[in-house]
Design an enzyme around this catalytic site. Structure first.
Site, short mmCIF file in Angstrom:
data_model
loop_
_atom_site.label_atom_id
_atom_site.label_comp_id
_atom_site.label_asym_id
_atom_site.label_seq_id
_atom_site.Cartn_x
_atom_site.Cartn_y
_atom_site.Cartn_z
N ASP A 100 -59.32 -48.87 29.80
CA ASP A 100 -59.17 -48.47 31.20
C ASP A 100 -57.87 -47.76 31.52
O ASP A 100 -57.60 -47.44 32.67
CB ASP A 100 -59.31 -49.70 32.10
CG ASP A 100 -58.18 -50.70 31.92
OD1 ASP A 100 -57.39 -50.53 30.97
OD2 ASP A 100 -58.08 -51.64 32.72
N VAL A 126 -50.52 -54.37 25.92
CA VAL A 126 -51.97 -54.36 25.94
C VAL A 126 -52.45 -53.59 24.73
O VAL A 126 -52.08 -52.44 24.52
CB VAL A 126 -52.51 -53.71 27.24
CG1 VAL A 126 -54.03 -53.67 27.21
CG2 VAL A 126 -52.04 -54.49 28.46
#
Length: 321
Positions: A221, A257
């Site tokens: 994302d 991440v």
């Protein structure tokens, strides 16, 4: 009256044209290249078999043969579930990237000394369409991998209430007792053995346990959705945890991440070494330790191409035959 002229299509730059032409050439010759590679491998095996039968293999060839022998797989006992329930939150190119990461995840698990049981849930929409289009739906032939159309709630819901890892051998989860196991809600008992891994969790993962199921959010994302996986786990009333990156890699300047396959490979490495620092350094790309990398390396995208990932998946499937 003349109709208004259609807007002119912007011309591609020279570099964009070259990329498009290269992509077309690769697509046009893909089947031919695959056939040549298979034929070359087959011929190499035939020559080695003839030499072996004639006693002509030298020590180097014999040593290579020993190295390439398949080692017996030792099941760790734990499960990893990749939650694909974010199809509507990704762009097409992000769907493509996710499918590449799934191919690398499968390949890593297949080659691991202590593989996990692998589940992919919520297989629907564009993600399924993309996987179906890749190499004649090669994902359906991935060994030790389950594909669910249902969400991860299938682990504890209804007629498909899932057996906890290790339960089939008579092991009782560490956070339960024989007395409470007999009277507790079965669904809640299963939930206690599930951990959703997310970098936004305040809890830190200290170890992996063979009687637990670990969920990895299957989403690319570009950091648009903060706390997405964390919120989803809280709604499901299941535990969350983050990999202990901050504790062991304080000099990691970029965001913490990682891609799906990187998280999974770190887990495989921990099962093998029982050491988080070793596992993290072995998997996280060295470029992430360099400050001021290209675009700050903020996207955390995989450093391999989608074509490479799918090719690696195809090779794994072929050798399984």
């Amino acid at each position: 009256m003349d109709s208004p002229a259609a807007p002119a299509t912007p011309a591609l730059s020279k570099s964009a044209q070259k990329r498009a032409e290269r992509k077309e050439r690769l697509a046009a010759t893909k089947l031919e290249r695959r056939a040549k590679e298979k034929a070359a491998k087959k011929e190499k095996k035939r020559i080695k078999a003839e030499k072996r039968a004639a006693g002509e293999l030298d020590s180097a060839d014999e040593a290579e043969r020993e190295r390439n022998k398949k080692k017996p797989k030792l099941e760790f006992g734990g499960r990893v579930l990749i939650d694909l329930g974010f199809d509507d939150k990704m762009l097409d190119k992000e769907i493509n990237s996710l499918c590449s990461q799934l191919a690398y995840t499968y390949s890593a698990n297949r080659q691991a000394s202590f593989p996990f049981s692998l589940i992919c849930s919520s297989l629907n929409g564009r993600t399924r369409d993309r996987l179906e289009a890749n190499s004649d739906a090669a994902y359906k032939r991935w060994v030790n991998t389950e594909w669910w159309e249902e969400g991860y709630e299938r682990l504890w819901s209804g007629d498909v209430l899932s057996v906890e890892p290790g339960a089939e051998s008579g092991n009782v989860p560490e956070n339960s007792s024989p007395e409470t196991s007999a009277t507790a809600d079965p669904a809640q008992s299963v939930k206690q053995s599930i951990v959703y891994l997310t970098a936004d969790s305040e809890e830190e993962l200290t170890e992996l346990r063979p009687n637990e199921t670990y969920i990895i959010g299957g989403i690319v994302d570009r950091n648009r959705y903060k706390n997405l996986c964390l919120g989803k786990a809280k709604e499901s009333d299941i535990r969350t945890a983050a990999l202990p990156i901050g504790r062991y890699l304080e000099n990691l300047p970029t965001r913490k991440v990682l891609t799906v396959n990187q998280v999974f490979e770190i887990m495989l490495k921990w099962v093998e070494t029982r050491d988080w620092e070793t596992s993290l350094y072995a998997v996280i790309p060295k470029r992430k330790f360099l400050s001021g990398g290209k675009n700050g390396e903020k996207e955390g995208s995989t450093v391999v191409t989608e074509e490479d990932a799918l090719a690696q998946s195809e090779v794994a499937i072929e050798s399984e035959a």
